[in-house]
Design a protein around this motif. Structure first.
Motif, PDB file in Angstrom:
ATOM      1  N   CYS A   1       0.832  -1.206   0.000  1.00  0.00           N
ATOM      2  CA  CYS A   1       0.000   0.000   0.000  1.00  0.00           C
ATOM      3  C   CYS A   1       0.868   1.257   0.000  1.00  0.00           C
ATOM      4  CB  CYS A   1      -0.974  -0.004   1.184  1.00  0.00           C
ATOM      5  SG  CYS A   1      -0.197  -0.014   2.809  1.00  0.00           S
ATOM      6  N   GLY A   2       2.097   1.105  -0.513  1.00  0.00           N
ATOM      7  CA  GLY A   2       3.018   2.232  -0.562  1.00  0.00           C
ATOM      8  C   GLY A   2       2.481   3.412  -1.352  1.00  0.00           C
ATOM      9  N   ILE A   3       1.738   3.126  -2.435  1.00  0.00           N
ATOM     10  CA  ILE A   3       1.182   4.209  -3.248  1.00  0.00           C
ATOM     11  C   ILE A   3       0.164   5.022  -2.451  1.00  0.00           C
ATOM     12  CG2 ILE A   3      -0.663   2.762  -4.226  1.00  0.00           C
ATOM     13  CD1 ILE A   3      -0.318   4.322  -6.839  1.00  0.00           C
ATOM     14  N   LEU A   4      -0.567   4.364  -1.559  1.00  0.00           N
ATOM     15  CA  LEU A   4      -1.530   5.063  -0.708  1.00  0.00           C
ATOM     16  C   LEU A   4      -0.802   5.965   0.276  1.00  0.00           C
ATOM     17  CD1 LEU A   4      -4.328   5.614   0.473  1.00  0.00           C
ATOM     18  CD2 LEU A   4      -4.119   3.485   1.778  1.00  0.00           C
ATOM     19  N   VAL A   5       0.262   5.466   0.838  1.00  0.00           N
ATOM     20  CA  VAL A   5       1.067   6.251   1.776  1.00  0.00           C
ATOM     21  C   VAL A   5       1.641   7.482   1.078  1.00  0.00           C
ATOM     22  CG1 VAL A   5       3.202   6.250   3.139  1.00  0.00           C
ATOM     23  CG2 VAL A   5       1.642   4.293   3.252  1.00  0.00           C
ATOM     24  N   GLU A   6       2.222   7.278  -0.094  1.00  0.00           N
ATOM     25  CA  GLU A   6       2.866   8.375  -0.825  1.00  0.00           C
ATOM     26  C   GLU A   6       1.862   9.448  -1.238  1.00  0.00           C
ATOM     27  OE1 GLU A   6       6.037   8.997  -4.509  1.00  0.00           O
ATOM     28  OE2 GLU A   6       5.402   6.989  -3.895  1.00  0.00           O
ATOM     29  N   HIS A   7       0.711   9.020  -1.752  1.00  0.00           N
ATOM     30  CA  HIS A   7      -0.294   9.990  -2.193  1.00  0.00           C
ATOM     31  C   HIS A   7      -0.923  10.732  -1.012  1.00  0.00           C
ATOM     32  CE1 HIS A   7       0.159   8.219  -6.103  1.00  0.00           C
ATOM     33  NE2 HIS A   7      -0.762   9.007  -6.620  1.00  0.00           N
ATOM     34  N   THR A   8      -1.154  10.028   0.091  1.00  0.00           N
ATOM     35  CA  THR A   8      -1.723  10.694   1.267  1.00  0.00           C
ATOM     36  C   THR A   8      -0.753  11.745   1.803  1.00  0.00           C
ATOM     37  OG1 THR A   8      -3.001   8.719   1.874  1.00  0.00           O
ATOM     38  CG2 THR A   8      -2.646  10.365   3.595  1.00  0.00           C
ATOM     39  N   ALA A   9       0.501  11.384   1.906  1.00  0.00           N
ATOM     40  CA  ALA A   9       1.514  12.340   2.376  1.00  0.00           C
ATOM     41  C   ALA A   9       1.563  13.559   1.465  1.00  0.00           C
ATOM     42  CB  ALA A   9       2.882  11.665   2.435  1.00  0.00           C
ATOM     43  N   GLY A  10       1.419  13.326   0.175  1.00  0.00           N
ATOM     44  CA  GLY A  10       1.491  14.416  -0.792  1.00  0.00           C
ATOM     45  C   GLY A  10       0.320  15.384  -0.720  1.00  0.00           C
ATOM     46  N   THR A  11      -0.800  14.957  -0.136  1.00  0.00           N
ATOM     47  CA  THR A  11      -1.966  15.844  -0.048  1.00  0.00           C
ATOM     48  C   THR A  11      -1.938  16.726   1.197  1.00  0.00           C
ATOM     49  OG1 THR A  11      -3.335  14.265   1.198  1.00  0.00           O
ATOM     50  CG2 THR A  11      -3.398  14.123  -1.208  1.00  0.00           C
ATOM     51  N   LEU A  12      -1.031  16.451   2.120  1.00  0.00           N
ATOM     52  CA  LEU A  12      -1.007  17.177   3.393  1.00  0.00           C
ATOM     53  C   LEU A  12      -0.220  18.474   3.258  1.00  0.00           C
ATOM     54  CD1 LEU A  12      -0.366  14.053   5.660  1.00  0.00           C
ATOM     55  CD2 LEU A  12      -2.516  15.333   5.457  1.00  0.00           C
ATOM     56  N   ASP A  13      -0.924  19.599   3.375  1.00  0.00           N
ATOM     57  CA  ASP A  13      -0.288  20.910   3.248  1.00  0.00           C
ATOM     58  C   ASP A  13       0.469  21.309   4.514  1.00  0.00           C
ATOM     59  OD1 ASP A  13      -1.322  21.218   0.675  1.00  0.00           O
ATOM     60  OD2 ASP A  13      -3.191  22.072   1.424  1.00  0.00           O
ATOM     61  N   ASN A  14       0.012  20.783   5.655  1.00  0.00           N
ATOM     62  CA  ASN A  14       0.651  21.079   6.934  1.00  0.00           C
ATOM     63  C   ASN A  14       1.891  20.190   7.078  1.00  0.00           C
ATOM     64  OD1 ASN A  14       1.334  20.851   9.785  1.00  0.00           O
ATOM     65  ND2 ASN A  14      -0.584  21.934  10.210  1.00  0.00           N
ATOM     66  N   GLU A  15       3.060  20.812   7.115  1.00  0.00           N
ATOM     67  CA  GLU A  15       4.309  20.043   7.144  1.00  0.00           C
ATOM     68  C   GLU A  15       4.425  19.184   8.401  1.00  0.00           C
ATOM     69  OE1 GLU A  15       9.159  20.731   7.017  1.00  0.00           O
ATOM     70  OE2 GLU A  15       7.809  22.400   6.566  1.00  0.00           O
ATOM     71  N   VAL A  16       3.909  19.692   9.512  1.00  0.00           N
ATOM     72  CA  VAL A  16       3.973  18.925  10.762  1.00  0.00           C
ATOM     73  C   VAL A  16       3.119  17.662  10.668  1.00  0.00           C
ATOM     74  CG1 VAL A  16       3.416  18.948  13.231  1.00  0.00           C
ATOM     75  CG2 VAL A  16       4.481  20.948  12.176  1.00  0.00           C
ATOM     76  N   LEU A  17       1.909  17.804  10.114  1.00  0.00           N
ATOM     77  CA  LEU A  17       1.042  16.646   9.927  1.00  0.00           C
ATOM     78  C   LEU A  17       1.657  15.674   8.922  1.00  0.00           C
ATOM     79  CD1 LEU A  17      -2.602  18.088   9.831  1.00  0.00           C
ATOM     80  CD2 LEU A  17      -1.564  16.677  11.614  1.00  0.00           C
ATOM     81  N   GLN A  18       2.285  16.214   7.920  1.00  0.00           N
ATOM     82  CA  GLN A  18       2.936  15.383   6.913  1.00  0.00           C
ATOM     83  C   GLN A  18       4.031  14.526   7.552  1.00  0.00           C
ATOM     84  OE1 GLN A  18       5.574  17.153   3.757  1.00  0.00           O
ATOM     85  NE2 GLN A  18       3.853  16.605   2.428  1.00  0.00           N
ATOM     86  N   GLN A  19       4.834  15.153   8.392  1.00  0.00           N
ATOM     87  CA  GLN A  19       5.903  14.427   9.077  1.00  0.00           C
ATOM     88  C   GLN A  19       5.328  13.397  10.050  1.00  0.00           C
ATOM     89  OE1 GLN A  19       9.118  14.375   8.585  1.00  0.00           O
ATOM     90  NE2 GLN A  19       9.083  15.942   6.984  1.00  0.00           N
ATOM     91  N   LEU A  20       4.216  13.746  10.701  1.00  0.00           N
ATOM     92  CA  LEU A  20       3.574  12.802  11.621  1.00  0.00           C
ATOM     93  C   LEU A  20       3.097  11.568  10.861  1.00  0.00           C
ATOM     94  CD1 LEU A  20       2.404  12.046  14.416  1.00  0.00           C
ATOM     95  CD2 LEU A  20       0.322  13.280  13.753  1.00  0.00           C
ATOM     96  N   PHE A  21       2.421  11.781   9.744  1.00  0.00           N
ATOM     97  CA  PHE A  21       1.898  10.661   8.958  1.00  0.00           C
ATOM     98  C   PHE A  21       3.035   9.782   8.444  1.00  0.00           C
ATOM     99  CE2 PHE A  21       0.810   8.837   4.798  1.00  0.00           C
ATOM    100  CZ  PHE A  21      -0.262   8.036   5.168  1.00  0.00           C
ATOM    101  N   VAL A  22       4.039  10.408   7.862  1.00  0.00           N
ATOM    102  CA  VAL A  22       5.147   9.659   7.267  1.00  0.00           C
ATOM    103  C   VAL A  22       5.896   8.847   8.318  1.00  0.00           C
ATOM    104  CG1 VAL A  22       7.408   9.900   6.157  1.00  0.00           C
ATOM    105  CG2 VAL A  22       5.455  11.190   5.290  1.00  0.00           C
ATOM    106  N   SER A  23       6.103   9.426   9.486  1.00  0.00           N
ATOM    107  CA  SER A  23       6.845   8.722  10.533  1.00  0.00           C
ATOM    108  C   SER A  23       6.004   7.661  11.237  1.00  0.00           C
ATOM    109  CB  SER A  23       7.390   9.717  11.567  1.00  0.00           C
ATOM    110  OG  SER A  23       6.323  10.382  12.241  1.00  0.00           O
ATOM    111  N   THR A  24       4.669   7.783  11.152  1.00  0.00           N
ATOM    112  CA  THR A  24       3.790   6.816  11.814  1.00  0.00           C
ATOM    113  C   THR A  24       3.601   5.560  10.979  1.00  0.00           C
ATOM    114  OG1 THR A  24       2.576   8.576  12.969  1.00  0.00           O
ATOM    115  CG2 THR A  24       1.473   6.447  12.772  1.00  0.00           C
TER     116      THR A  24
END
Length: 257
Positions: A219-242
């Motif tokens: 499900c890597g494509i789901l992870v990559e696309h979800t991260a790409g939609t997050l405008d808030n950098e802090v939330l983006q880092q939270l999602f990617v690291s989780t």
């Protein structure tokens, strides 16, 4: 900001998962969290709920979008589930809309909704959007909360393409090899994506997820696309690291920082 500090500040990444029955929602969440186990269920007060009682309530047509699902294998995610709108009609739609609106107004980022995954299964005969799904994308403004459409069970389209290729005279081996590519090409020009481009509130993006029920599903494509939609950098880092399924994307965002 260091991911550990982000998790301490925000807590967990919160996702609303919308989809009709048998859309493959639970399977995808299990893949994301690297488990085959069912999630732990908590009510809005944070009290653990007996899953057998929850199943009984579901059979009776009862459902609470405020309920939180957490997988022991990755407690960094909180999932809220909506069964889709065909089951509850107007009432269910209004509940979802109210939930999204209220969460978007939360001042505490811990309680905000961070992303919405809308699951559309491709294994049904019509493979079209229901009236409820039309209503969601026409009437539900999610504000800054990104919506990602997940076309689940996408491998069902491989079977359609395989049959077509066989009728055109391809061997079984060639048809099997060519089917995924043909299915993706046909889908790119199909009615589903055309619909999403024309609605009032289109999703940020979409992903096609085949064979999520198979061992080794990615499900890597789901992870990559979800991260790409997050405008808030802090939330983006939270999602990617989780997330724990795609270490490459962790490295990518670490380098970009």
């Amino acid at each position: 900001m260091d991911p550990a500090k982000i998790r301490k500040k925000i807590g967990r990444f919160r996702i609303l998962v919308i989809g009709r029955a048998n859309a493959g929602k639970t399977t995808i969440l299990q893949r994301l969290c690297n488990t085959r186990d069912n999630p732990q269920i908590y009510n809005s007060a944070g009290k653990k709920v007996d899953i057998t009682l929850l199943l009984t309530c579901s059979q009776r047509g009862l459902h609470d979008i405020e309920t939180e699902m957490v997988f022991e294998s990755n407690p960094g995610f909180i999932f809220h589930d909506s069964r889709g709108f065909e089951a509850g009609g107007v009432s269910e739609f209004e509940k979802v809309k109210t939930f999204i609106t209220r969460r978007s107004k939360e001042t505490n980022i811990r309680n905000q909704l961070h992303a919405i995954w809308y699951c559309i299964p491709m294994d049904e005969a019509s493979r079209s959007f229901t009236a409820g799904e039309n209503k969601f994308f026409s009437q539900c403004d999610t504000g800054s909360i990104p919506v990602i459409v997940l076309f689940t069970k996408f491998d069902a389209l491989y079977d359609v393409a395989f049959t077509k290729l066989r009728k055109e005279g391809k061997s079984r081996k060639d048809a099997k090899e060519l089917a995924p590519g043909h299915a993706e090409e046909s889908f790119a020009d199909g009615p589903q994506l055309k619909f999403l481009k024309e609605v009032r509130w289109p999703p940020k993006c979409h992903v096609c997820l085949p064979n999520m029920d198979k061992d080794g599903a990615d499900c890597g494509i789901l992870v990559e696309h979800t991260a790409g939609t997050l405008d808030n950098e802090v939330l983006q880092q939270l999602f990617v690291s989780t997330q724990q399924t795609n270490m490459e994307i962790c490295m990518k965002y670490a380098v970009e920082r």
